[in-house]
Scaffold this motif. Sequence first.
Motif, PDB file in Angstrom:
ATOM      1  N   LEU A 367       0.846  -1.184   0.000  1.00 43.34           N
ATOM      2  CA  LEU A 367       0.000   0.000   0.000  1.00 43.34           C
ATOM      3  C   LEU A 367       0.887   1.241   0.000  1.00 43.34           C
ATOM      4  N   ALA A 368       0.463   2.257  -0.730  1.00 44.02           N
ATOM      5  CA  ALA A 368       1.223   3.507  -0.758  1.00 44.02           C
ATOM      6  C   ALA A 368       1.033   4.235   0.568  1.00 44.02           C
ATOM      7  N   LYS A 369       2.105   4.753   1.107  1.00 49.23           N
ATOM      8  CA  LYS A 369       2.005   5.537   2.344  1.00 49.23           C
ATOM      9  C   LYS A 369       1.420   6.902   1.984  1.00 49.23           C
ATOM     10  N   GLY A 370       0.331   7.245   2.635  1.00 50.83           N
ATOM     11  CA  GLY A 370      -0.337   8.496   2.278  1.00 50.83           C
ATOM     12  C   GLY A 370      -0.947   8.411   0.889  1.00 50.83           C
ATOM     13  N   GLY A 371      -1.582   7.293   0.591  1.00 53.71           N
ATOM     14  CA  GLY A 371      -2.113   7.069  -0.748  1.00 53.71           C
ATOM     15  C   GLY A 371      -3.253   7.995  -1.117  1.00 53.71           C
ATOM     16  N   LEU A 372      -3.496   8.104  -2.412  1.00 53.01           N
ATOM     17  CA  LEU A 372      -4.625   8.912  -2.897  1.00 53.01           C
ATOM     18  C   LEU A 372      -5.953   8.274  -2.491  1.00 53.01           C
ATOM     19  N   LEU A 501       7.721  17.115  -8.373  1.00 54.20           N
ATOM     20  CA  LEU A 501       7.759  15.767  -7.811  1.00 54.20           C
ATOM     21  C   LEU A 501       6.376  15.156  -7.632  1.00 54.20           C
ATOM     22  N   GLN A 502       5.363  15.968  -7.395  1.00 51.32           N
ATOM     23  CA  GLN A 502       4.017  15.450  -7.149  1.00 51.32           C
ATOM     24  C   GLN A 502       3.131  15.515  -8.395  1.00 51.32           C
ATOM     25  N   PHE A 503       3.727  15.674  -9.588  1.00 58.21           N
ATOM     26  CA  PHE A 503       2.923  15.907 -10.798  1.00 58.21           C
ATOM     27  C   PHE A 503       1.892  14.800 -11.030  1.00 58.21           C
ATOM     28  N   GLY A 504       2.313  13.535 -10.952  1.00 57.07           N
ATOM     29  CA  GLY A 504       1.379  12.430 -11.192  1.00 57.07           C
ATOM     30  C   GLY A 504       0.211  12.453 -10.236  1.00 57.07           C
ATOM     31  N   ARG A 505       0.492  12.671  -8.950  1.00 62.13           N
ATOM     32  CA  ARG A 505      -0.570  12.729  -7.945  1.00 62.13           C
ATOM     33  C   ARG A 505      -1.463  13.948  -8.164  1.00 62.13           C
ATOM     34  N   GLU A 506      -0.841  15.080  -8.512  1.00 62.73           N
ATOM     35  CA  GLU A 506      -1.613  16.310  -8.707  1.00 62.73           C
ATOM     36  C   GLU A 506      -2.650  16.148  -9.820  1.00 62.73           C
ATOM     37  N   VAL A 507      -2.240  15.503 -10.922  1.00 63.31           N
ATOM     38  CA  VAL A 507      -3.173  15.301 -12.037  1.00 63.31           C
ATOM     39  C   VAL A 507      -4.328  14.398 -11.597  1.00 63.31           C
ATOM     40  N   LEU A 508      -4.013  13.297 -10.932  1.00 61.66           N
ATOM     41  CA  LEU A 508      -5.054  12.350 -10.533  1.00 61.66           C
ATOM     42  C   LEU A 508      -5.938  12.909  -9.424  1.00 61.66           C
ATOM     43  N   ARG A 519      -5.270  15.935  -1.339  1.00 63.32           N
ATOM     44  CA  ARG A 519      -4.446  14.738  -1.142  1.00 63.32           C
ATOM     45  C   ARG A 519      -3.326  14.641  -2.191  1.00 63.32           C
ATOM     46  N   ALA A 520      -3.058  15.720  -2.903  1.00 57.11           N
ATOM     47  CA  ALA A 520      -2.035  15.701  -3.950  1.00 57.11           C
ATOM     48  C   ALA A 520      -0.645  15.419  -3.391  1.00 57.11           C
ATOM     49  N   ASP A 521      -0.375  15.872  -2.170  1.00 60.78           N
ATOM     50  CA  ASP A 521       0.928  15.652  -1.524  1.00 60.78           C
ATOM     51  C   ASP A 521       0.764  14.552  -0.473  1.00 60.78           C
ATOM     52  N   TRP A 522       1.524  13.473  -0.615  1.00 64.30           N
ATOM     53  CA  TRP A 522       1.367  12.338   0.294  1.00 64.30           C
ATOM     54  C   TRP A 522       1.657  12.701   1.747  1.00 64.30           C
ATOM     55  N   ARG A 523       2.488  13.724   1.933  1.00 64.47           N
ATOM     56  CA  ARG A 523       2.852  14.108   3.301  1.00 64.47           C
ATOM     57  C   ARG A 523       1.682  14.727   4.059  1.00 64.47           C
ATOM     58  N   GLN A 524       0.657  15.151   3.302  1.00 61.31           N
ATOM     59  CA  GLN A 524      -0.542  15.720   3.914  1.00 61.31           C
ATOM     60  C   GLN A 524      -1.616  14.657   4.151  1.00 61.31           C
TER      61      GLN A 524
END
Length: 551
Positions: A367-372, A501-508, A519-524
């Motif tokens: 599982l991704a830590k801080g997943g979308l 660095l967060q481009f993929g997450r930002e788009v999704l 939730r674009a930044d996993w640290r949040q």
Amino acid sequence: MLPPRAVNTHLCWSCLVCASLPSLACGDVEGKLDTLFSRVRAVQKKSGAFEMLLCVGNFFGSTSETEWKEYQTGVKKAPIQTYVLGANNQETVHYFPDVSGCELAENITYLGRKGIFSGTSGLQIAYLSGTESLSEPTPAYSFSSKDVMELQTSLLSTPKFKGVDILLTSPWPRDVGNFGNSSGEIDTKRCGSVLVSNLATSLKPRYHFAALEKTYYERLPYRNHVVLQETAQHVSRFIALANVGNADKKKYLYAFSILPMNSMDSAELVKQPQDVTENPYRKSRKEAQKAKLLLGAEEEPACQFFFDLSKQQGKKRPSDGKEGRHFQPKQARKPPQPTGPCWFCLASPEVEKHLVVSIGTHCYLALAKGGLSNDHVLILPIGHYQSVVELSSEVVEEVEKYKSALKKFFQSKGKRYVLFERNYRSQHLQLQVIPVSLTCCASEDIKESFIVQAQEQQIELLELPEHSDIKQIAQPGTPYFYVELDTGEKLFHRIKKNFPLQFGREVLASEAILNIPDRADWRQCKSTKEEEEALSKAFREDFEPFDFSLL
């Protein structure tokens, strides 16, 4: 009986004067001339005149004498100018009196052992008679590596050589099925000639016809250049034809129309059809070179790890390098080692093992830590690899297994997945796999969102051709960003300077797709270890019916 007539190596055919003419190709005739020419007449009556018939494979058979005599003496006549290849066995050698080529009967011409025909229209047809020689000296019905080299040299020395229009051989080229559609019962890794593969690689024929396997196979067109690394070139089409009059009614006669390469507009010539694939021979050459390098290399047991994920999980015992040799897969060399602590090498103490949900032989799923989302997962290699382009073939194979399993799993939940990799400011390969509800948006919408948001940030995101291999686009060490949709469509960006660095997450996470911008930044997206353990347990149990590692 007509006397044999010598044919020049470079023959100008009157039938090739026109710029583009419809033509026919045929598989093994095996002496069934009446059956073949009756079919040709029927086709011409229905579709109009064809200017030539090209025959590959065995033109003569063991019972050809009586039927052939009628054509040889002029009692019967071929209804179309017919060009044939030479013998593939000792029994039929006597039908071909002149190795340089000759007229066998009216409208039936033997091309010769090897050569190139150039029509006044510019159409170039390369040919190679016989089967690959397995002994020295080379029999009259075979060709050798020297024959292939001479044919290659005669063409490759031509100024501005781009390729030939047509290549005629009797054997299939070895490995022609790589990256392509199924060839049915024919195993293309064992069938055919390596020398023919080499010839096709260098001559780049737009059409390559072959026979001998008594089946029909039209391979998807393949490209003759490396995407993003070489100038675009024309595609090649391989067509294998069955034997004339076969009981299974497999296709043995193929109609096509071709405009000579030298009279075509360059842009038109290099157009890539939607179903184009990678070159089937390029991979086999690379593998052959790799095999040579690995010959004699000391084999070492693969690193094995055991984590008690659940009582139902299949056990993977630690190996001391001795016991493991009896039941664990081997690999020729260890993956490269990290230069410092790695959060994702499975043997590393830094790995948060409570997030691991499946372990294969070469890869694991976590599982991704801080997943979308709660089912946002990572596919990771067990050993240390920085990117997909550095993976060994065994690891790639298992990555594909996990992708396939996840696709089926998410489909069962009414979702599709999006996969991306950022090989930039990262030490260990992480393939991010994020599910998106089918009711949320279509794959086309997801692709458009990536392209639009890339343009807004001045990121050049290129759409890769279908069936392309990222290893042939990016060299190891090249920074890149890569997206793959569940449809197989792929987007690629070669990173040259800074990259978000967060481009993929930002788009999704954007409103256009998941609509969770916070939730674009996993640290949040922090969760407690207890919450993560609960999510991992739930996913592991849900994924179990699709997990091939448990079989």
